[in-house]
Enzyme design. Structure first.
Site, PDB file in Angstrom:
ATOM      1  N   GLU A 164       0.833  -1.214   0.000  1.00  0.00           N
ATOM      2  CA  GLU A 164       0.000   0.000   0.000  1.00  0.00           C
ATOM      3  C   GLU A 164       0.869   1.268   0.000  1.00  0.00           C
ATOM      4  O   GLU A 164       0.520   2.261  -0.644  1.00  0.00           O
ATOM      5  CB  GLU A 164      -0.956   0.001   1.202  1.00  0.00           C
ATOM      6  CG  GLU A 164      -1.925  -1.182   1.265  1.00  0.00           C
ATOM      7  CD  GLU A 164      -2.785  -1.381   0.034  1.00  0.00           C
ATOM      8  OE1 GLU A 164      -2.953  -0.436  -0.752  1.00  0.00           O
ATOM      9  OE2 GLU A 164      -3.281  -2.505  -0.149  1.00  0.00           O
ATOM     10  N   ALA A 195      -0.046 -10.408 -17.349  1.00  0.00           N
ATOM     11  CA  ALA A 195      -1.469 -10.401 -17.695  1.00  0.00           C
ATOM     12  C   ALA A 195      -2.355  -9.965 -16.532  1.00  0.00           C
ATOM     13  O   ALA A 195      -3.158  -9.049 -16.659  1.00  0.00           O
ATOM     14  CB  ALA A 195      -1.889 -11.785 -18.178  1.00  0.00           C
TER      15      ALA A 195
HETATM   16  N1  ARG Z   1      -5.032  -3.999  -1.677  1.00  0.00           N
HETATM   17  C1  ARG Z   1      -4.721  -5.407  -1.661  1.00  0.00           C
HETATM   18  C2  ARG Z   1      -5.915  -6.182  -1.116  1.00  0.00           C
HETATM   19  O1  ARG Z   1      -6.615  -5.665  -0.272  1.00  0.00           O
HETATM   20  C3  ARG Z   1      -3.502  -5.688  -0.830  1.00  0.00           C
HETATM   21  C4  ARG Z   1      -2.762  -6.905  -1.222  1.00  0.00           C
HETATM   22  C5  ARG Z   1      -1.530  -7.089  -0.364  1.00  0.00           C
HETATM   23  N2  ARG Z   1      -0.904  -8.366  -0.571  1.00  0.00           N
HETATM   24  C6  ARG Z   1      -0.271  -9.038   0.393  1.00  0.00           C
HETATM   25  N3  ARG Z   1       0.350 -10.170   0.137  1.00  0.00           N
HETATM   26  N4  ARG Z   1      -0.212  -8.582   1.600  1.00  0.00           N
HETATM   27  O2  ARG Z   1      -6.174  -7.304  -1.528  1.00  0.00           O
HETATM   28 ZN    ZN Z   2      -2.768  -2.704  -4.586  1.00  0.00          ZN
END
Ligand code: ARG
Ligand code: ZN
Ligand code: CA
Length: 254
Positions: A164, A195
């Site tokens: 983030e 992709a």
């Molecule tokens: N904005 C993404 C979600 O809410 C964050 C993904 C973060 N990935 C992780 N492996 N922590 O899904």
């Molecule tokens: Zn993201």
């Protein structure tokens, strides 16, 4: 940019259930991860495939809990607010006391991080540079924050905040958010066009969009893989971050 910059962080712990009032140790564990990941000092950087080790970037950004509040008084950089809201979503409600959240500290001087319960399986969300100041910052699900306390596998590696904050520093998703079309990318030259999002812990190589033989850089923090499966930013991503720190977020470099 030459030299390391330190970004002051204020963590807003907005809790309803008692367990959401995460302890200081869990917050420190998140800061530790950020200070490893953004300096390429994370232990798992050694897992980067040989073909990409030359692209690994130390962004030369560090994060520290604020020691001065907006009025110049002492603080530990942690604000705790009890809320009547059982969960928040992406409508920015957690960012305002008027909606049961916590008001940001000046967003040109602090990275505001809100930690709370989120609905809908959401791990976190961020505001890109150039948006409204009153909602600037990142929001992280308490279960995906840090490495101890309520942090839960497979998102207990602190990488949701790394991802983030990547957005907060102007990085796009590595697959370009084009749902598999291969037509849009992340506007970073050294990350292969890919992709769609990868999840879990893929096997290398994973070829899409004619990006063989090495395939997707699914171990990049800007993919959607598990915390234990992501461990790098690239030099090209650092260039975008540097442009952001010379532009929309230049207030953090003085
Ligand atoms: N904005 C993404 C979600 O809410 C964050 C993904 C973060 N990935 C992780 N492996 N922590 O899904
Ligand atoms: Zn993201
Ligand atoms: Ca790319």
């Amino acid at each position: 940019r030459t030299g390391v910059i330190t970004i002051p962080v204020v963590v807003h712990v907005v809790y309803n259930a008692a367990e959401e009032n995460i302890d200081d140790q869990q917050i420190m564990s998140q800061l530790d991860v950020l200070n490893q990941d953004f300096r390429a000092a994370n232990p798992d950087v050694s897992k980067v495939p040989d073909v990409w080790t030359s692209l690994v970037a130390d962004t030369e950004i560090e994060f520290g809990l604020a020691t001065k509040d907006p009025l110049g008084g002492p603080t530990n950089g942690i604000i705790r607010v009890k809320t009547a809201q059982s969960a928040f979503d992406t409508d920015d409600g957690v960012k305002s006391s008027a909606t049961g959240g916590s008001d940001p500290w000046p967003t040109d001087q602090y990275l505001n991080m809100w930690v709370c319960q989120l609905g809908g399986g959401l791990l976190g969300y961020a505001q890109f540079p150039g948006g409204p100041p009153q909602t600037d910052g990142v929001v992280i699900l308490h279960r995906a924050f840090g490495t101890s306390g309520t942090a839960a596998a497979p998102y207990n590696g602190g990488r949701t905040a790394t991802h983030e904050i990547g957005h907060w520093l102007d990085l796009f998703h590595i697959w370009g958010d084009d749902d598999g079309a291969c037509s849009n990318d992340d506007r970073v030259a050294d990350t292969p066009n890919q992709a769609d999002a990868n999840v879990g812990a893929p096997d290398f190589p994973h070829v899409t969009c004619n990006n063989g033989p090495n395939g997707d850089m699914f171990m990049n923090y800007m993919d959607y893989t598990d915390d234990a499966a992501m461990f790098m930013f690239t030099m090209g991503q650092r260039e975008r971050i540097d442009a952001c720190l010379e532009g929309a977020r230049s207030s953090f470099t003085v």
